[in-house]
Enzyme design. Structure first.
Site, short mmCIF file in Angstrom:
data_model
loop_
_atom_site.label_atom_id
_atom_site.label_comp_id
_atom_site.label_asym_id
_atom_site.label_seq_id
_atom_site.Cartn_x
_atom_site.Cartn_y
_atom_site.Cartn_z
N LYS A 130 0.82 -1.21 0.00
CA LYS A 130 0.00 0.00 0.00
C LYS A 130 0.85 1.26 0.00
CE LYS A 130 -4.33 -1.82 1.60
NZ LYS A 130 -5.37 -1.88 2.59
N LYS B 158 -4.07 -10.85 -6.88
CA LYS B 158 -5.46 -11.01 -6.42
C LYS B 158 -6.38 -9.95 -7.02
CE LYS B 158 -5.78 -8.08 -2.49
NZ LYS B 158 -6.31 -7.66 -1.26
N LYS C 170 -10.40 -4.41 -5.18
CA LYS C 170 -11.33 -3.32 -5.49
C LYS C 170 -10.59 -2.05 -5.90
CE LYS C 170 -12.48 -3.05 -0.56
NZ LYS C 170 -12.82 -3.82 0.42
P1 TYM Z 1 -10.72 -5.90 2.69
O1 TYM Z 1 -11.77 -4.87 2.78
O2 TYM Z 1 -9.53 -5.64 1.83
O3 TYM Z 1 -11.35 -7.26 2.19
C1 TYM Z 1 -12.50 -7.81 2.82
C2 TYM Z 1 -12.47 -9.32 2.80
O4 TYM Z 1 -12.45 -9.81 1.46
C3 TYM Z 1 -11.35 -10.69 1.29
N1 TYM Z 1 -10.84 -10.55 -0.08
C4 TYM Z 1 -10.65 -11.57 -0.91
N2 TYM Z 1 -10.86 -12.89 -0.78
C5 TYM Z 1 -10.58 -13.67 -1.85
N3 TYM Z 1 -10.11 -13.19 -3.01
C6 TYM Z 1 -9.88 -11.88 -3.19
N4 TYM Z 1 -9.43 -11.42 -4.35
C7 TYM Z 1 -10.17 -11.00 -2.11
N5 TYM Z 1 -10.08 -9.66 -1.96
C8 TYM Z 1 -10.48 -9.41 -0.70
C9 TYM Z 1 -10.33 -10.23 2.33
O5 TYM Z 1 -9.41 -11.23 2.64
C10 TYM Z 1 -11.21 -9.89 3.48
O6 TYM Z 1 -11.57 -11.03 4.22
N6 TYM Z 1 -8.36 -5.27 7.00
C11 TYM Z 1 -9.50 -5.87 6.37
C12 TYM Z 1 -10.81 -5.42 6.98
C13 TYM Z 1 -10.86 -5.60 8.44
C14 TYM Z 1 -11.05 -6.82 9.14
C15 TYM Z 1 -11.02 -6.48 10.52
C16 TYM Z 1 -11.23 -8.13 8.74
C17 TYM Z 1 -10.72 -4.61 9.36
N7 TYM Z 1 -10.83 -5.13 10.63
C18 TYM Z 1 -11.16 -7.46 11.52
C19 TYM Z 1 -11.38 -9.10 9.73
C20 TYM Z 1 -11.34 -8.75 11.11
C21 TYM Z 1 -9.51 -5.50 4.90
O7 TYM Z 1 -8.98 -4.50 4.51
O8 TYM Z 1 -10.24 -6.32 4.12
#
Ligand code: TYM
Length: 332
Positions: free
Chosen positions: A113, A195, A198
Site C-alpha cells: 500500500k 489477487k 477493489k
Molecule cells: P478488505 O476490505 O480488503 O477485504 C474484505 C475481505 O475480502 C477478502 N478478499 C478476498 N478474498 C478472496 N479473493 C480476493 N481477491 C479478495 N479480496 C479481498 C479479504 O481477505 C477480506 O476477508 N483489513 C481488512 C478489513 C478488516 C477486518 C477487521 C477483517 C478490518 N478489521 C477485523 C477481519 C477482522 C480489509 O482490509 O479487508
C-alpha cells in the site's frame, strides 16, 4: 454451551468485488446459524487513504446493503459500523503500546500500500493491523473468517494477544483465522497472478458485485487464459483457467474434477460463457435486493443502530477489563 464468537469486516473503500464475496461474505453466510457473529463495516480503516467525506458515507451504506442483500440476516448477526463502537479505538491505542515497529514493518500489505500511495504514507497505514487486532480482540472472537490476504494480519493479532496475556494474565481469546480452502484468493481476470482487488486500476481485471450482466459477460470473455485450450486445473502453469474454475466451482458447488469432466472437448469460449452466466445468475438477485435496500435508508439505519448497541455492550466490557489490567481507572 455458548456459541463461538466470530468477527469480520470489509473496508468501505471502493465497490465490493466477487473476491470479497467468494473469499469472505459467502463464508459468513454459511456461519450465521452456528456462531455468534459480529460483522462490521470497517469505515475507520478506510481513512488510511483519502476519501471524499460524502463518498465514504455512501460507501459505508453500500457495504451494509451488500451484506444484507447477500443474505446476512440482521436478526441472527450483529451488523454495525466500526466507527460506532468507541471500544475499537480505545483498545487500538492500548495495543499500539504492545506492538513493535519491527512487527509492523514486516507486513506485506503495508509495503504494497505504501508503494501504491507513495504520496500519503501516513502512520495509520502503518498501524492499520493494530486497529484490526483491536477489532477482533475487543470481542474476544474465536474465529475470523477472511481471505488469504489477511492471514498475516491475523498472525500479528495472535502475537499481540499472546504478548498481552503473557504480561497481564489470561485476558484475550487467541483468535483463529478461518480461511476457506477454495476461494480464499480470487485472482484478477487480466492478471491471474495477482489477487482481484477493489482498488485495481484495470476495470477488466475485476468483477464488481454491482456490474451489469453485460459487463460481467464482457469481462469474462476478455479474461486471460493460455494457449492449451483445455479446461484443466493447474494453478502454477494455468493460473487464468484455474481461477475461472475456482469461481465456477464455488458458485455451482462443483469440484475441479467435475468441472474438468464437464468441459472435456470444449474450448475456452464455452467455458468462459458458462462461468459468466453462473456469476450473472448469482449476482442478479443480489443486485435487486441491494438497490431496494439503498432506497430505504431508514431501514439500514435501524439495522446498524441496533447492531452498534449490541456490539458496544460486548466490546465495552472487554475493553474495560483491559483498562483495569493496564492500570487505568475505569470511569463507569
Ligand atoms: P478488505 O476490505 O480488503 O477485504 C474484505 C475481505 O475480502 C477478502 N478478499 C478476498 N478474498 C478472496 N479473493 C480476493 N481477491 C479478495 N479480496 C479481498 C479479504 O481477505 C477480506 O476477508 N483489513 C481488512 C478489513 C478488516 C477486518 C477487521 C477483517 C478490518 N478489521 C477485523 C477481519 C477482522 C480489509 O482490509 O479487508
Amino acid at each position: 454451551m455458548d456459541k463461538k464468537v466470530i468477527l469480520s469486516g470489509i473496508q468501505a473503500t471502493g465497490n465490493l468485488t466477487l473476491g470479497n464475496y467468494l473469499g469472505a461474505i459467502r463464508n459468513w453466510i454459511q456461519m450465521q446459524d452456528e456462531y455468534d457473529c459480529y460483522y462490521m463495516i470497517a469505515d475507520l480503516h478506510s481513512l488510511t487513504v483519502r476519501n471524499e467525506p460524502e463518498v465514504l458515507r455512501k460507501r459505508a451504506m453500500q457495504v451494509l446493503a451488500i451484506y444484507l442483500a447477500s443474505g446476512l440476516d440482521p436478526d441472527k448477526n450483529t451488523i454495525f459500523l466500526q466507527s460506532h463502537v468507541d471500544a475499537h479505538t480505545k483498545l487500538n491505542w492500548i495495543l499500539n503500546c504492545y506492538t513493535y515497529m519491527g512487527e509492523l514493518n514486516r507486513m506485506t500489505q503495508f509495503k504494497d500500500k505504501s508503494a501504491k500511495h507513495a504520496d500519503n504514507i501516513n502512520s495509520g497505514l502503518f498501524t492499520y493491523p493494530v486497529l484490526m487486532a483491536a477489532d477482533i480482540l475487543a470481542y474476544n472472537a474465536d474465529l475470523v473468517p477472511v481471505g488469504d490476504d489477511q492471514r498475516q494480519h491475523l498472525e500479528i493479532t495472535r502475537d499481540i494477544a499472546e504478548r498481552f496475556n503473557g504480561i497481564y494474565g489470561e485476558t484475550f481469546v487467541i483468535p483463529e483465522a478461518y480461511i476457506a480452502k477454495q476461494g480464499a484468493r480470487i485472482m484478477g481476470l487480466q492478471d491471474p497472478t495477482a489477487k482481484m482487488s477493489k482498488s485495481s486500476t484495470n476495470l477488466n481485471d475485476v468483477i464488481f458485485l454491482t456490474d451489469s450482466p453485460d459487463d460481467i459477460r464482457k469481462k469474462f470473455k476478455k479474461a486471460v487464459t493460455d494457449s492449451e485450450n483445455c479446461v484443466r486445473y493447474d494453478k502454477e502453469s494455468k493460473p487464468g483457467v484455474s481461477n475461472l474454475m475456482t469461481i465456477y466451482g464455488l458458485i455451482e458447488g462443483k469440484s475441479m474434477d467435475e468441472i474438468e469432466k464437464e468441459f472435456v472437448g470444449k474450448g475456452y469460449g464455452d467455458f468462459k460463457n458458462k462461468t459468466a452466466e453462473v456469476v450473472v445468475k448469482k449476482v442478479q438477485p443480489l443486485q435487486e435486493k441491494y438497490y431496494e435496500l439503498l432506497e430505504n435508508p431508514e431501514k439500514l439505519r435501524e439495522i446498524y443502530e441496533k447492531g452498534a448497541k449490541k456490539a458496544r455492550k460486548r466490546a465495552n466490557e472487554i475493553v474495560n477489563e483491559v483498562y483495569r489490567k493496564v492500570g487505568l481507572i475505569v470511569d463507569e
